[in-house]
Design an enzyme around this catalytic site. Structure first.
Site, PDB file in Angstrom:
ATOM      1  N   GLY A  84      39.276 -30.636   6.240  1.00  9.72           N
ATOM      2  CA  GLY A  84      38.450 -30.379   5.048  1.00  9.72           C
ATOM      3  C   GLY A  84      36.989 -30.243   5.410  1.00  9.72           C
ATOM      4  O   GLY A  84      36.587 -30.465   6.556  1.00  9.72           O
ATOM      5  N   GLY A  86      33.943 -31.408   6.100  1.00  7.60           N
ATOM      6  CA  GLY A  86      33.359 -32.702   6.418  1.00  7.60           C
ATOM      7  C   GLY A  86      31.840 -32.670   6.441  1.00  7.60           C
ATOM      8  O   GLY A  86      31.182 -33.705   6.442  1.00  7.60           O
ATOM      9  N   ARG A  87      31.306 -31.475   6.496  1.00  4.22           N
ATOM     10  CA  ARG A  87      29.832 -31.362   6.493  1.00  4.22           C
ATOM     11  C   ARG A  87      29.398 -30.074   5.812  1.00  4.22           C
ATOM     12  O   ARG A  87      28.403 -29.477   6.170  1.00  4.22           O
ATOM     13  CB  ARG A  87      29.303 -31.395   7.918  1.00  4.22           C
ATOM     14  CG  ARG A  87      29.989 -30.393   8.799  1.00  4.22           C
ATOM     15  CD  ARG A  87      29.200 -30.094   9.999  1.00  4.22           C
ATOM     16  NE  ARG A  87      30.038 -29.321  10.900  1.00  4.22           N
ATOM     17  CZ  ARG A  87      29.614 -28.799  12.010  1.00  4.22           C
ATOM     18  NH1 ARG A  87      28.363 -28.958  12.360  1.00  4.22           N
ATOM     19  NH2 ARG A  87      30.415 -28.112  12.774  1.00  4.22           N
ATOM     20  N   LYS A 107      26.019 -25.797   4.971  1.00  3.50           N
ATOM     21  CA  LYS A 107      26.678 -26.442   6.108  1.00  3.50           C
ATOM     22  C   LYS A 107      25.676 -27.407   6.743  1.00  3.50           C
ATOM     23  O   LYS A 107      24.599 -26.983   7.174  1.00  3.50           O
ATOM     24  CB  LYS A 107      27.110 -25.364   7.108  1.00  3.50           C
ATOM     25  CG  LYS A 107      28.023 -25.850   8.207  1.00  3.50           C
ATOM     26  CD  LYS A 107      28.560 -24.665   8.989  1.00  3.50           C
ATOM     27  CE  LYS A 107      29.313 -25.100  10.227  1.00  3.50           C
ATOM     28  NZ  LYS A 107      29.696 -23.953  11.048  1.00  3.50           N
ATOM     29  N   GLY A 120      28.394 -35.714   8.676  1.00  5.11           N
ATOM     30  CA  GLY A 120      28.191 -34.680   7.658  1.00  5.11           C
ATOM     31  C   GLY A 120      26.982 -33.800   7.910  1.00  5.11           C
ATOM     32  O   GLY A 120      26.625 -32.967   7.071  1.00  5.11           O
ATOM     33  N   ASP A 246      42.284 -24.006  11.266  1.00  2.23           N
ATOM     34  CA  ASP A 246      41.295 -24.281  10.222  1.00  2.23           C
ATOM     35  C   ASP A 246      40.077 -23.373  10.358  1.00  2.23           C
ATOM     36  O   ASP A 246      39.215 -23.368   9.475  1.00  2.23           O
ATOM     37  CB  ASP A 246      40.864 -25.756  10.240  1.00  2.23           C
ATOM     38  CG  ASP A 246      40.469 -26.233  11.627  1.00  2.23           C
ATOM     39  OD1 ASP A 246      41.293 -26.131  12.551  1.00  2.23           O
ATOM     40  OD2 ASP A 246      39.332 -26.697  11.796  1.00  2.23           O
TER      41      ASP A 246
END
Ligand code: AMP
Ligand code: MG
Length: 471
Positions: A84, A86-87, A107, A120, A246
């Protein structure tokens, strides 16, 4: 300007609502005015400070409602059921002038429920790299996400050493990945998976909605666009570096410029990524790996009930689609309006010559084109004679073929040593190196007097042999 967020129409498990972490002292480092105009963002009439606050996540852009997206992924061959954003945060969608939908994503804007052990955040270096390389890819005519803004946060990010933090604003046709489908498939959540398929079709391939097996049709479209994409990467010597599922889009755009690199001297086995110790994602491995990734997508779509052979049949077309696309790309680079199957030997021998003589991949094609207007000793041995005979077969004069070749072979690519130079200067507070390099890369096929150094291969001392994803 009207933000939409169609993604929130998907089941709740697909995303989480998250606010960005405010950056202490946001400063705008780079702004893509042309892209801003395409998105209608120029109408905001904001000054640099306001842009910096919005595109660092410090202030919420009017009308946006940020979410982090859930996905899974095969990382270096191993399945991770939950990754997912994450940042990253999806601010929402905007429409371009032609009506097409774009995701606007920050991002490096702080932790989300998917951050796992990560902070993050993003360091300035990777933000600079993604900005330069994704925009260069766009100018090279290769499908890619784009970079709208780079903002320094004023926050220190701890990696191997303390580094300045930054946020990149990424613009994508969508952020749907193979891993998004895997995420729902592994939870055996068929209703959500069906909703995701419908969403992806509506977004990227509305024309297949009426086919008998829409999920298989969607798969077919992804297989074809990905086969072409990898051929395009390889035609410019690009190595993605982390082709985990991903990082493989459904849209067919290049996504995630981590340890990516353009090679200087040609080598099928070239790897730059410091974490790719086995060479899984080496230059010459990329077609096989993308084929493998497509198999993972087929598996993720299987729970919806279409028969396995229907997927297998589509999957089996990947190698051939790639070969055809690659042959067309390499043919154009060698001055062939149409490369035929029996040109394969000529194309392969050229690449073998570059490999054996460790020639610079990018410059060799330009040098070969120049041979059409030069006589005397060949530069590329007996290959040159064979090639001359073949190209002059086409009923075109030398100068036309040379012009065609120069339109197919970039002179300027984001070479590692130049990108590193821009990053080092930026980290030291000087953005001028970045800006000049970025400008050169806006016209990759056009000779730019006075900028010969940007076209040159690195000197032995300048060669960069490893890249880091910097996460
Ligand atoms: P990447 O290698 O950039 O494709 O990232 C792989 C996964 O790690 C994704 O789920 C990212 O969101 C996550 N990730 C990477 N860097 C960070 C970070 N600094 N903080 C939180 N998550 C991260
Ligand atoms: Mg990623």
């Amino acid at each position: 300007m009207q933000f939409e967020n169609t993604y929130t129409g998907l089941p709740n498990s697909c995303y989480s609502k998250v606010d960005a972490a405010p950056a202490p002292r946001p400063v705008l480092l780079a702004w893509n005015q042309e892209l801003a105009e395409e998105l209608g963002l120029d109408r905001l009439e904001a000054d640099e400070n306001q842009l910096a606050r919005w595109f660092s996540g410090n202030e919420c852009l009017p009308g946006s409602d940020p979410i982090a997206l859930a996905y899974a992924g095969h990382q270096f061959g191993n399945f991770v059921p939950q990754l997912g954003d994450g940042r990253a945060l999806l601010l929402g969608e905007l429409r371009g002038r032609g009506g097409q939908r774009y995701d606007i994503q920050l991002k490096g804007s702080g932790p989300t429920p998917y951050s796992r052990q990560g902070d993050g955040l993003a360091a300035l270096g990777p933000v600079i790299r993604e900005f330069l390389v994704s925009e260069a890819m766009h100018r090279l005519g290769i499908p890619t996400t784009r970079a709208l803004a780079a903002v320094a946060t004023g926050q220190t990010v701890y990696r191997e050493r303390p580094l300045p933090g930054a946020v990149l604003t990424r613009v994508a046709a969508s952020h749907l990945r193979v891993g998004t489908f895997e995420y729902l498939a592994t939870r055996n959540d068929k209703a959500s998976l069906q909703a995701l398929v419908d969403f992806a079709i509506e977004r990227h391939h509305p024309e297949v909605a009426e086919e008998e097996r829409p999920a298989v049709a969607l798969f077919r479209e992804v297989v074809q666009t990905q086969a072409r994409l990898v051929a395009q990467w390889m035609s410019v010597g690009f190595i993605h570096g982390v082709m985990n599922t991903d990082n493989v889009t459904i849209s067919g755009q290049t996504l995630d410029y981590g340890p990516c690199a353009f090679m200087d001297s040609f080598d099928y086995q070239q790897v730059f990524s410091s974490i790719d110790r086995m060479g899984r994602y080496a230059y010459g491995q990329q077609p096989q790996i993308q084929h493998w990734n497509m198999a993972r997508l087929a598996e993720a779509l299987l729970p919806l009930g279409d028969p396995l052979p229907a997927f297998e049949e589509v999957l089996s077309t990947f190698p051939d689609s790639f070969e055809r696309a690659f042959r067309a790309e390499m043919g154009r680079k060698l001055g062939l309006a149409e490369a035929r199957a029996d040109d394969e030997a000529l194309l392969n021998d050229w690449l073998q010559l570059l490999q054996d003589e460790q020639r610079d991949f990018t410059l060799s094609f330009r040098q070969l084109a120049d041979r059409l207007e030069e006589t005397g000793e060949p530069l590329f041995g007996e290959f040159e004679t064979r090639w001359r005979n073949r190209v002059s077969d086409q009923g075109l004069d030398g100068s036309t073929i040379r012009a065609n070749m120069n339109a197919a072979n970039p002179l300027y690519i984001p070479r590692n040593h130049q990108v590193e130079r821009a990053i080092e200067a930026a980290v030291a507070g000087d953005m001028s190196v970045f800006h000049e390099l970025h400008e050169v890369l806006q016209a990759p096929y056009t000779e730019q007097p006075g900028r010969e150094a940007y076209a040159a291969a690195p000197s032995p001392a300048e060669v960069v042999s490893a890249t880091f994803c910097g996460t």
